[in-house]
Design a protein around this motif. Structure first.
Motif, PDB file in Angstrom:
ATOM      1  N   GLU A 192       0.838  -1.210   0.000  1.00 21.13           N
ATOM      2  CA  GLU A 192       0.000   0.000   0.000  1.00 21.13           C
ATOM      3  C   GLU A 192       0.866   1.249   0.000  1.00 21.13           C
ATOM      4  OE1 GLU A 192      -2.609  -0.539   3.352  1.00 21.13           O
ATOM      5  OE2 GLU A 192      -3.642  -2.215   2.385  1.00 21.13           O
ATOM      6  N   LEU A 193       1.931   1.221   0.786  1.00 22.49           N
ATOM      7  CA  LEU A 193       2.854   2.354   0.851  1.00 22.49           C
ATOM      8  C   LEU A 193       3.545   2.565  -0.492  1.00 22.49           C
ATOM      9  CD1 LEU A 193       4.366   4.525   2.505  1.00 22.49           C
ATOM     10  CD2 LEU A 193       5.974   2.721   3.163  1.00 22.49           C
TER      11      LEU A 193
ATOM     12  N   ASP B 187       1.145   3.886  -3.110  1.00 28.55           N
ATOM     13  CA  ASP B 187       0.869   5.305  -2.848  1.00 28.55           C
ATOM     14  C   ASP B 187       2.015   6.181  -3.341  1.00 28.55           C
ATOM     15  OD1 ASP B 187      -0.495   7.618  -1.311  1.00 28.55           O
ATOM     16  OD2 ASP B 187       1.541   7.561  -0.471  1.00 28.55           O
TER      17      ASP B 187
ATOM     18  N   HIS C  15       4.451   7.676   3.261  1.00 23.82           N
ATOM     19  CA  HIS C  15       3.110   7.871   2.709  1.00 23.82           C
ATOM     20  C   HIS C  15       2.833   9.363   2.588  1.00 23.82           C
ATOM     21  CE1 HIS C  15      -1.248   7.789   2.275  1.00 23.82           C
ATOM     22  NE2 HIS C  15      -1.101   6.504   1.930  1.00 23.82           N
TER      23      HIS C  15
END
Length: 175
Positions: free
Chosen positions: A21-22, A25, A97
């Motif tokens: 996810e990081l 992003d 992030h």
């Protein structure tokens, strides 16, 4: 509350989803980390899973930064494998992030990796980043020395060729 911890091989396996996810992003936000669009969560997870053998072998060390329990940043350190290069290591995949930027996390992660490198006997660190990026400012203000710029070195996530700055930092024990 901010915590920074090195991941064991088992912890790394459990963090792949969050790391993906990081990474997704960061790439979506335009960070030049070696990936081009389209790039989503699946591709990011596959990339992180491919790092598992290196993490298990200790040839890639990974730290994560959590804010209130949420994974907000990461950095990796890759010690040199060659016998004549045991004094150096490479900083890779420093990312924070976008919602957690501006809080000093990049500097804290970088300082953690630098200290770990020094503790392991490394006295020279290397890294590269997109010229003119926010990351470049972090390194310049953190005592890193730019030793060159290569034009059109890598494509940004949108496919545009960008210049890349190469840095080194000599490590010395403080105190």
């Amino acid at each position: 509350m901010r915590t920074i911890a090195r991941l064991s091989a088992g912890e790394f396996e459990h963090c792949v989803k969050e790391l993906a996810e990081l990474l997704a992003d960061a790439v979506d936000d335009g960070a030049s980390l070696g990936f081009v669009e389209p790039f989503g969560h699946e591709a990011a997870a596959a990339w992180w899973r491919a790092q598992a053998p290196a993490v298990a072998a200790g040839s890639q060390l990974v730290w994560v930064c959590r804010l209130g329990g949420v994974l907000a940043g990461t950095v990796s350190l890759i010690p040199a494998a060659k016998a004549n290069a045991r004094h150096r290591a490479e900083i890779v995949k420093l990312m924070v992030h976008r919602d957690a930027r501006g809080q000093g996390l990049s500097r804290a992660l970088l300082a953690t990796a630098e200290q770990a490198a020094l503790d392991s006997g490394a006295t020279l660190l290397l890294l590269d980043t997109e010229t003119g990026s926010t990351a470049e400012h972090v390194y310049l203000s953190g005592g890193w020395t730019r030793y060159g710029i290569v034009p059109d070195y890598a494509a940004s996530p949108d496919g545009t060729l960008r210049d890349c700055s190469f840095f080194y930092k000599r490590l010395t024990p403080s105190g």
